[in-house]
Design a protein around this motif. Structure first.
Motif, PDB file in Angstrom:
ATOM      1  N   PHE A  68      12.863 -32.979  40.787  1.00  0.00           N
ATOM      2  CA  PHE A  68      12.644 -33.780  41.978  1.00  0.00           C
ATOM      3  C   PHE A  68      12.751 -32.947  43.256  1.00  0.00           C
ATOM      4  O   PHE A  68      13.547 -32.004  43.328  1.00  0.00           O
ATOM      5  CB  PHE A  68      13.650 -34.932  42.053  1.00  0.00           C
ATOM      6  N   PRO A  69      11.994 -33.315  44.282  1.00  0.00           N
ATOM      7  CA  PRO A  69      12.147 -32.656  45.584  1.00  0.00           C
ATOM      8  C   PRO A  69      13.496 -33.013  46.200  1.00  0.00           C
ATOM      9  O   PRO A  69      14.013 -34.112  46.009  1.00  0.00           O
ATOM     10  CB  PRO A  69      10.990 -33.226  46.414  1.00  0.00           C
ATOM     11  N   THR A  70      14.061 -32.079  46.950  1.00  0.00           N
ATOM     12  CA  THR A  70      15.396 -32.284  47.514  1.00  0.00           C
ATOM     13  C   THR A  70      15.363 -32.963  48.876  1.00  0.00           C
ATOM     14  O   THR A  70      16.373 -33.514  49.316  1.00  0.00           O
ATOM     15  CB  THR A  70      16.117 -30.934  47.670  1.00  0.00           C
ATOM     16  N   GLY A  71      14.229 -32.893  49.557  1.00  0.00           N
ATOM     17  CA  GLY A  71      14.145 -33.489  50.883  1.00  0.00           C
ATOM     18  C   GLY A  71      14.630 -32.590  51.991  1.00  0.00           C
ATOM     19  O   GLY A  71      14.682 -33.002  53.155  1.00  0.00           O
ATOM     20  N   ARG A  72      15.003 -31.352  51.673  1.00  0.00           N
ATOM     21  CA  ARG A  72      15.456 -30.435  52.729  1.00  0.00           C
ATOM     22  C   ARG A  72      14.339 -30.166  53.735  1.00  0.00           C
ATOM     23  O   ARG A  72      14.573 -30.009  54.926  1.00  0.00           O
ATOM     24  CB  ARG A  72      15.944 -29.118  52.125  1.00  0.00           C
ATOM     25  N   THR A  73      13.137 -30.081  53.238  1.00  0.00           N
ATOM     26  CA  THR A  73      11.977 -29.935  54.116  1.00  0.00           C
ATOM     27  C   THR A  73      10.928 -30.949  53.674  1.00  0.00           C
ATOM     28  O   THR A  73      10.761 -31.201  52.480  1.00  0.00           O
ATOM     29  CB  THR A  73      11.379 -28.516  54.036  1.00  0.00           C
ATOM     30  N   ASP A  74      10.254 -31.530  54.635  1.00  0.00           N
ATOM     31  CA  ASP A  74       9.206 -32.493  54.319  1.00  0.00           C
ATOM     32  C   ASP A  74       7.977 -32.119  55.132  1.00  0.00           C
ATOM     33  O   ASP A  74       8.023 -32.117  56.367  1.00  0.00           O
ATOM     34  CB  ASP A  74       9.644 -33.913  54.644  1.00  0.00           C
ATOM     35  N   LEU A  75       6.904 -31.790  54.456  1.00  0.00           N
ATOM     36  CA  LEU A  75       5.694 -31.356  55.145  1.00  0.00           C
ATOM     37  C   LEU A  75       5.042 -32.515  55.884  1.00  0.00           C
ATOM     38  O   LEU A  75       5.187 -33.677  55.500  1.00  0.00           O
ATOM     39  CB  LEU A  75       4.722 -30.757  54.127  1.00  0.00           C
ATOM     40  N   VAL A  76       4.325 -32.177  56.936  1.00  0.00           N
ATOM     41  CA  VAL A  76       3.646 -33.187  57.755  1.00  0.00           C
ATOM     42  C   VAL A  76       2.207 -32.744  57.964  1.00  0.00           C
ATOM     43  O   VAL A  76       1.937 -31.601  58.327  1.00  0.00           O
ATOM     44  CB  VAL A  76       4.337 -33.359  59.126  1.00  0.00           C
ATOM     45  N   ARG A  77       1.271 -33.653  57.718  1.00  0.00           N
ATOM     46  CA  ARG A  77      -0.132 -33.402  58.021  1.00  0.00           C
ATOM     47  C   ARG A  77      -0.471 -34.052  59.356  1.00  0.00           C
ATOM     48  O   ARG A  77       0.020 -35.144  59.651  1.00  0.00           O
ATOM     49  CB  ARG A  77      -1.026 -33.944  56.903  1.00  0.00           C
ATOM     50  N   VAL A  78      -1.291 -33.370  60.132  1.00  0.00           N
ATOM     51  CA  VAL A  78      -1.609 -33.828  61.484  1.00  0.00           C
ATOM     52  C   VAL A  78      -3.117 -33.827  61.670  1.00  0.00           C
ATOM     53  O   VAL A  78      -3.794 -32.863  61.287  1.00  0.00           O
ATOM     54  CB  VAL A  78      -0.959 -32.910  62.543  1.00  0.00           C
ATOM     55  N   VAL A  79      -3.647 -34.904  62.239  1.00  0.00           N
ATOM     56  CA  VAL A  79      -5.065 -34.963  62.597  1.00  0.00           C
ATOM     57  C   VAL A  79      -5.180 -35.479  64.020  1.00  0.00           C
ATOM     58  O   VAL A  79      -4.256 -36.110  64.548  1.00  0.00           O
ATOM     59  CB  VAL A  79      -5.892 -35.862  61.646  1.00  0.00           C
ATOM     60  N   GLU A  80      -6.321 -35.212  64.634  1.00  0.00           N
ATOM     61  CA  GLU A  80      -6.563 -35.744  65.965  1.00  0.00           C
ATOM     62  C   GLU A  80      -7.067 -37.182  65.865  1.00  0.00           C
ATOM     63  O   GLU A  80      -7.673 -37.581  64.878  1.00  0.00           O
ATOM     64  CB  GLU A  80      -7.586 -34.872  66.697  1.00  0.00           C
ATOM     65  N   ALA A  81      -6.796 -37.950  66.902  1.00  0.00           N
ATOM     66  CA  ALA A  81      -7.170 -39.357  66.923  1.00  0.00           C
ATOM     67  C   ALA A  81      -8.685 -39.508  66.886  1.00  0.00           C
ATOM     68  O   ALA A  81      -9.426 -38.584  67.207  1.00  0.00           O
ATOM     69  CB  ALA A  81      -6.601 -40.019  68.174  1.00  0.00           C
TER      70      ALA A  81
END
Length: 304
Positions: A68-81
């Motif tokens: 399981f992932p530990t949650g220490r880091t959580d990636l974020v995807r970003v797009v323009e509106a």
């Protein structure tokens, strides 16, 4: 790292994703700080995808047997509106160059956190409740499941979120997902080393809701016993949880290299319209086109 995206997926199950990107105001205040930091980092989309892939492979071989992932880091995807995204165009020549730093000065950004802790918990529960539950119990010991439940409780308490922004599918894309999109929607085709790494189609949440509600209304009248109607109803309920200025994205993943160019959104729409008009021949033809495209992909799940 960005140049290894396609090679890194070789031999792995095809995985596709349906994601919701929300404006910053839709998130709790403490999470907004994390999202702003992710946007300021300006990681390319390819770098985010590679990091998530490498992390998942690392968990498989982690000492101690905890997948399981530990949650220490959580990636974020970003797009323009909407209004700032690129219109449909020819394939980009390289994953690294096609997915450079995001967010021009002054652009309104939308965010999709990976939420790996929550999603891993949901996936494990579904596996335990399925026909392979006894095997899953051997592969994921109860001690590890209990430890991960503590991470889930902590993540929910910290982030204050009950909404999961990503749905994933392996070995094919559910036909219900195609109801959210049309061929004229903004589309990114990402290539690397002569292969299509992925195709991403985006629609505003208003457009997606209008389309899925149209499909639900017509199928409820024309084919109320169709399994797809239940899928669409659940999909509608999920999308309605999010901010009205959000964007919905279908990310084909590596399966795009097998099926693109893909007329599935058109075929699903035509099939529903034919059912609504009582045109069984037209509906059957649309389904045959879909089946010829996607059944061979789903059969790969059972290939040796």
């Amino acid at each position: 790292m960005t140049g290894n995206l396609y090679r890194g997926q070789a031999g792995l199950p095809f995985s596709s994703a349906l994601r919701i990107y929300e404006p910053l105001a839709a998130f709790p205040a403490d999470q907004q700080t994390v999202l702003r930091a992710a946007a300021a980092h300006k990681a390319s989309r390819a770098a985010v995808e590679n990091a998530e892939l490498l992390a998942s492979l690392g968990r498989i071989t982690r000492p101690g047997g905890d997948p399981f992932p530990t949650g220490r880091t959580d990636l974020v995807r970003v797009v323009e509106a909407p209004g700032r995204t690129s219109p449909p165009g020819p394939p980009t020549p390289d994953a690294a160059s096609a997915e450079g730093p995001q967010g021009a000065a002054g652009a309104l950004l939308l965010y999709c956190p990976s939420q790996l802790v929550l999603r891993a918990g949901l996936a494990a529960n579904a596996l335990m409740e399925g026909i392979h539950g006894p095997l899953a119990a051997l592969l994921i010991p109860e001690e590890q499941r209990e430890r991960h439940q503590e991470r889930i409780d902590e993540a929910r308490a910290h982030a204050g979120l009950g909404r999961v922004h990503t749905r994933a599918s392996t070995w094919g894309i559910p036909f219900s997902w195609f109801c959210l999109f049309q061929e004229s929607d903004p589309t990114d085709v990402v290539e690397s080393e002569g292969h299509i790494v992925t195709v991403r189609i985006r629609a505003t949440i208003r457009e997606a809701l209008e389309r899925v509600r149209y499909a639900v209304a017509h199928l409820a009248l024309a084919a109320p016993d169709l399994d797809m109607l239940e899928d669409l109803t659940q999909l509608t309920d999920w999308i309605e949880l999010f901010h009205q200025d959000s964007v919905v994205e279908l990310d084909y993943g590596a399966v795009a290299d097998k099926v693109y160019p893909d007329d599935s959104p058109l075929d699903v729409r035509l099939g529903i319209e034919c059912l609504a008009e009582g045109d069984m021949t037209g509906a059957a033809a649309a389904y045959r086109r879909l089946a010829s495209r996607w059944i061979p992909i789903r059969q790969l799940a059972r290939a040796s």
